[in-house]
Enzyme design. Structure first.
Site, PDB file in Angstrom:
ATOM      1  CG  ASP A 178      -2.052   0.952   1.158  1.00 30.13           C
ATOM      2  OD1 ASP A 178      -2.049   1.791   0.243  1.00 30.13           O
ATOM      3  OD2 ASP A 178      -2.948   0.878   2.018  1.00 30.13           O
ATOM      4  CG  HIS A 191      -8.725   0.908  -4.467  1.00 27.30           C
ATOM      5  ND1 HIS A 191      -9.597   1.852  -3.980  1.00 27.30           N
ATOM      6  CD2 HIS A 191      -7.519   1.183  -3.901  1.00 27.30           C
ATOM      7  CE1 HIS A 191      -8.952   2.659  -3.145  1.00 27.30           C
ATOM      8  NE2 HIS A 191      -7.686   2.280  -3.091  1.00 27.30           N
TER       9      HIS A 191
HETATM   10  C1  HEM Z   1      -4.007   2.623  -4.421  1.00 22.52           C
HETATM   11  C2  HEM Z   1      -5.364   0.062  -0.535  1.00 22.52           C
HETATM   12  C3  HEM Z   1      -8.605   3.502   0.595  1.00 22.52           C
HETATM   13  C4  HEM Z   1      -6.712   6.305  -2.862  1.00 22.52           C
HETATM   14  C5  HEM Z   1      -4.133   1.618  -3.503  1.00 22.52           C
HETATM   15  C6  HEM Z   1      -3.431   0.358  -3.545  1.00 22.52           C
HETATM   16  C7  HEM Z   1      -3.797  -0.347  -2.443  1.00 22.52           C
HETATM   17  C8  HEM Z   1      -4.748   0.445  -1.716  1.00 22.52           C
HETATM   18  C9  HEM Z   1      -3.297  -1.717  -2.024  1.00 22.52           C
HETATM   19  C10 HEM Z   1      -2.456  -0.082  -4.654  1.00 22.52           C
HETATM   20  C11 HEM Z   1      -1.038   0.278  -4.362  1.00 22.52           C
HETATM   21  C12 HEM Z   1      -0.753   1.736  -4.249  1.00 22.52           C
HETATM   22  O1  HEM Z   1      -0.603   2.445  -5.241  1.00 22.52           O
HETATM   23  O2  HEM Z   1      -0.718   2.197  -3.115  1.00 22.52           O
HETATM   24  C13 HEM Z   1      -6.359   0.789   0.108  1.00 22.52           C
HETATM   25  C14 HEM Z   1      -7.066   0.327   1.291  1.00 22.52           C
HETATM   26  C15 HEM Z   1      -7.972   1.304   1.604  1.00 22.52           C
HETATM   27  C16 HEM Z   1      -7.846   2.357   0.611  1.00 22.52           C
HETATM   28  C17 HEM Z   1      -6.801  -0.978   2.010  1.00 22.52           C
HETATM   29  C18 HEM Z   1      -8.990   1.355   2.713  1.00 22.52           C
HETATM   30  C19 HEM Z   1      -9.643   0.321   3.131  1.00 22.52           C
HETATM   31  C20 HEM Z   1      -8.388   4.556  -0.253  1.00 22.52           C
HETATM   32  C21 HEM Z   1      -9.120   5.792  -0.234  1.00 22.52           C
HETATM   33  C22 HEM Z   1      -8.573   6.591  -1.206  1.00 22.52           C
HETATM   34  C23 HEM Z   1      -7.518   5.833  -1.853  1.00 22.52           C
HETATM   35  C24 HEM Z   1     -10.270   6.120   0.730  1.00 22.52           C
HETATM   36  C25 HEM Z   1      -8.922   7.997  -1.614  1.00 22.52           C
HETATM   37  C26 HEM Z   1      -9.947   8.705  -1.180  1.00 22.52           C
HETATM   38  C27 HEM Z   1      -5.795   5.554  -3.563  1.00 22.52           C
HETATM   39  C28 HEM Z   1      -4.994   6.073  -4.656  1.00 22.52           C
HETATM   40  C29 HEM Z   1      -4.228   4.997  -5.144  1.00 22.52           C
HETATM   41  C30 HEM Z   1      -4.575   3.854  -4.287  1.00 22.52           C
HETATM   42  C31 HEM Z   1      -4.959   7.505  -5.177  1.00 22.52           C
HETATM   43  C32 HEM Z   1      -3.226   5.017  -6.289  1.00 22.52           C
HETATM   44  C33 HEM Z   1      -3.909   4.889  -7.616  1.00 22.52           C
HETATM   45  C34 HEM Z   1      -2.889   4.904  -8.755  1.00 22.52           C
HETATM   46  O3  HEM Z   1      -2.366   3.839  -9.109  1.00 22.52           O
HETATM   47  O4  HEM Z   1      -2.607   5.996  -9.248  1.00 22.52           O
HETATM   48  N1  HEM Z   1      -4.943   1.639  -2.382  1.00 22.52           N
HETATM   49  N2  HEM Z   1      -6.850   2.007  -0.260  1.00 22.52           N
HETATM   50  N3  HEM Z   1      -7.434   4.607  -1.249  1.00 22.52           N
HETATM   51  N4  HEM Z   1      -5.512   4.234  -3.364  1.00 22.52           N
HETATM   52 FE1  HEM Z   1      -6.227   3.093  -1.871  1.00 22.52          FE
END
Ligand code: HEM
Length: 316
Positions: free
Chosen positions: A152, A226
């Site tokens: 993450d 996501h």
């Molecule tokens: C990408 C997990 C909530 C925004 C990701 C990734 C994971 C992840 C594993 C892919 C790896 C990375 O680029 O970090 C989670 C989990 C969440 C959560 C477990 C809550 C349960 C959120 C929320 C937002 C968010 C609430 C925004 C309001 C993003 C963004 C990316 C991302 C901007 C990168 C997208 C890209 O590749 O450009 N998240 N996330 N995430 N997440 Fe989350």
């Protein structure tokens, strides 16, 4: 604040650490509460130095965010143009609730004891001017994986792209050098998640689990991952990044498995758009499947002003 003083941001770009504490407080109505909060915020830099000097290699950093409802009283300054309370996002299947909070302290270090000590001294200082709304203690899980097992933070901006993504620039003078912050405390249905095949989990996140490789976006109009739903472009096709410092938290003994989401952004609308895409879906109706296994318990917006603005709050 004198215009001759250079604007110093807070340590919003501090690295992900082994330990972090997320402390959300509300200001009480004791007669001198606001004064006490102002002078405590003005001395936060000194307090951080007291603690960080004890082990300079432990990367101690604390970021303070101020909530929309108390901004005027606490700072006496014009509001950052986008600052407003967190707006509930209601999708067909899942809702992102809006919950109270006047102040946020995002406390980070390689050492849990430094986070603990800083929080203790901070709460001593603030005393009866505040009440604790939520205190969440996060930890690093293996190679910066969340409790769902995925790395993450990969797509976070790095190097010079960080200030460009998270610091408000000249266009918004009172807010210059500051950053919008959105927090959400999620709990996971780990049992349900673990019942999925790895390929199903990977399709939900948009990356492979073991190698952390990005998967292709689904064709337009179909269920998006996501990663795709959280990628935001403006009308000119320019992509807007945010900085996430999510941390796992929880306790197997009490069956609690969580992710504390914290996002820093130069533009609040970018995070709000991500939440719309996740909860309402893009196209509407096709929500982020991550939410079938992750429930937000909180949702609050803050503004982290520059360190220069914070130190100017001292009534002395
Ligand atoms: C990408 C997990 C909530 C925004 C990701 C990734 C994971 C992840 C594993 C892919 C790896 C990375 O680029 O970090 C989670 C989990 C969440 C959560 C477990 C809550 C349960 C959120 C929320 C937002 C968010 C609430 C925004 C309001 C993003 C963004 C990316 C991302 C901007 C990168 C997208 C890209 O590749 O450009 N998240 N996330 N995430 N997440 Fe989350």
């Amino acid at each position: 604040m004198s215009s001759r003083v250079p604007i110093e941001p807070q340590r919003v770009d501090a690295p992900l650490t082994v330990a972090a504490t997320f402390l959300v407080l509300s200001i009480t109505d004791v007669p001198d509460a606001i004064q006490k909060v102002r002078s405590s915020l003005a001395s936060i830099d000194g307090l951080a130095k007291n603690v960080s000097i004890r082990d300079l290699s432990a990367n101690f950093a604390c970021t303070v965010g101020i909530g929309s409802d108390v901004w005027d009283e606490v700072t006496g300054l014009p509001r950052p143009s986008e600052l407003h309370p967190f707006q509930e996002v209601k999708g067909k299947a899942h809702t992102a609730p809006s919950t109270p909070g006047d102040l946020l302290f995002h406390i980070r270090s390689e050492r849990r004891d430094l986070c603990f000590e800083f929080e203790r001294q901070l709460l001593d200082l603030l005393n009866d001017s505040i009440k604790v709304v939520d205190e969440t203690v996060g930890f690093r899980y293996f190679d910066v994986r969340d409790l769902l097992g995925f790395v993450d933070g990969t797509a976070n901006p790095a190097g010079p792209a960080v200030p460009a993504a998270i610091l408000v620039a000249e266009e918004d003078t009172p807010a210059v050098g500051g950053s919008y912050i959105v927090i959400q405390k999620y709990v996971h249905d780990l049992k349900g998640w673990r019942a999925l095949k790895a390929e199903q989990q990977e399709a939900i996140i948009g990356r492979t689990k073991f190698e952390n490789e990005e998967l292709d976006d689904a064709p337009t109009g179909q269920q998006a991952s996501h990663k795709t739903l959280a990628t935001i472009e403006d009308e000119n096709g320019v992509e807007h990044d945010i900085l996430r410092d999510n941390m796992p938290f929880g306790s197997p003994g009490s069956g609690e498995f969580g992710t504390y989401f914290i996002g820093y952004s130069r533009r609040l609308w970018v995070i709000e758009k991500m939440l719309q895409n996740m909860f309402v879906g893009n196209p509407p109706g096709l929500h982020d499947r991550l939410l079938d296994f992750s429930t937000p318990l909180t949702g609050t917006t803050f503004f982290a002003p520059s360190a220069s603005l914070l130190s100017s709050l001292d009534p002395e």
